[in-house]
Write an enzyme that holds these catalytic residues in place. Sequence first.
Site, PDB file in Angstrom:
ATOM      1  N   LYS A  83       0.850  -1.174   0.000  1.00  0.00           N
ATOM      2  CA  LYS A  83       0.000   0.000   0.000  1.00  0.00           C
ATOM      3  C   LYS A  83       0.893   1.233   0.000  1.00  0.00           C
ATOM      4  O   LYS A  83       2.044   1.174   0.424  1.00  0.00           O
ATOM      5  CB  LYS A  83      -0.899   0.019   1.245  1.00  0.00           C
ATOM      6  CG  LYS A  83      -2.155   0.855   1.096  1.00  0.00           C
ATOM      7  CD  LYS A  83      -3.225   0.127   0.317  1.00  0.00           C
ATOM      8  CE  LYS A  83      -4.541   0.885   0.299  1.00  0.00           C
ATOM      9  NZ  LYS A  83      -5.618   0.124  -0.334  1.00  0.00           N
ATOM     10  N   GLY A 183     -21.192   6.136   4.500  1.00  0.00           N
ATOM     11  CA  GLY A 183     -20.297   6.560   3.422  1.00  0.00           C
ATOM     12  C   GLY A 183     -20.916   6.290   2.068  1.00  0.00           C
ATOM     13  O   GLY A 183     -21.132   5.131   1.694  1.00  0.00           O
ATOM     14  N   GLY A 185     -19.633   7.351  -0.911  1.00  0.00           N
ATOM     15  CA  GLY A 185     -18.630   7.732  -1.882  1.00  0.00           C
ATOM     16  C   GLY A 185     -18.543   6.753  -3.030  1.00  0.00           C
ATOM     17  O   GLY A 185     -19.548   6.209  -3.495  1.00  0.00           O
TER      18      GLY A 185
END
Length: 360
Positions: A83, A183, A185
């Site tokens: 990551k 959320g 999104g």
Amino acid sequence: MGVFASTEDPGSTGHEQVVFCQDKQSGLKAIIGIYSTALGPALGGTRFYPYASEDDALADVLDLSRGMAYKNALAGLDLGGGKAVIWGDPEQIKSEALLRAYGRFVESLAGRYYTACDVGTYVADMDVIARETSYVTGRSVEHGGAGDSSILTAWGVFQGMRAAAEHVWGTPSLAGRRVGVAGLGKVGKYLTGHLLDDGAEVVATDVNPKALEWVRATHPQVALVDDAAALVAADIDVYAPCALGGALNDDTVPALRAKVVAGAANNQLAHPGIEKLLADRGVLYAPDYVVNAGGVIQVADEIEGFNFDRAKLRATRIYDTTREILRLADDEGVPPAVAADRLAERRMAEVGRLRTIHLR
């Protein structure tokens, strides 16, 4: 480009490599964490976020990269876990120069890490990064990529949620269930559509006014609450955290009324022991890195030449993987998060061992 610092054995974190980069002219400050390459090159997205400190950025990249190793293992991918984070406000400092500087940072790792989209980065950003490195996925369709990985992330979460519903209520459907989505999104909006199509009632919240405007216009039947705390305390059957990590903590778990937690957010458990607290309260937790693997399945498919139908079929199998983990958890008397960890670690050990067989 600034000075690179590479740590091959970063203490007790278990990571293979953690690399820092700074390019003062473009404003780039980034960290890449490679947790494991036992199954292949590390793959994981780039998070662009205004962390309060470098320590916070480092903690996030360490947690997220470890999670990606486990996620990729359980998704059946021949890829390890990594990551990256870019420290800063993308609304203020994101630029072509910064993204291209970051691309050179990725290229310097010579294929040990493939990057993709995450919070604060988008398909268009991957196209810019790809001008400096070949080790990038999640590109636009115009450039031979898969496009928006949120599509299959949401599909996979929906499949994992179906498996959890079957385990608790005996049927793999959310019809008639009340699902709280925290959320709205990139992933939450697609998940909301799948839930409504399946006959679920959706309650939702988001900190972004634009997201709230979108859901009011697109799905007016969705009920909205003020914040995540109100959602957790609401009369819901399923809680779906789809924003940032740490949603399940010492405050939220005691207040949670849902019987199932299955959402898209990474690192939902705020600290070790939360999984036991959930189990003690009779809440079934579908491990986040299992159910939200659809996106990484999509971008991984891009590496071999993207085919949406093939990728969607692989993401649909998240239903089967989730069922297996929940069965194993019952058989072994452990929380699902522990059962998932054991399956992932078994695959990394068994398949990773094959790399000791040297080929001429």
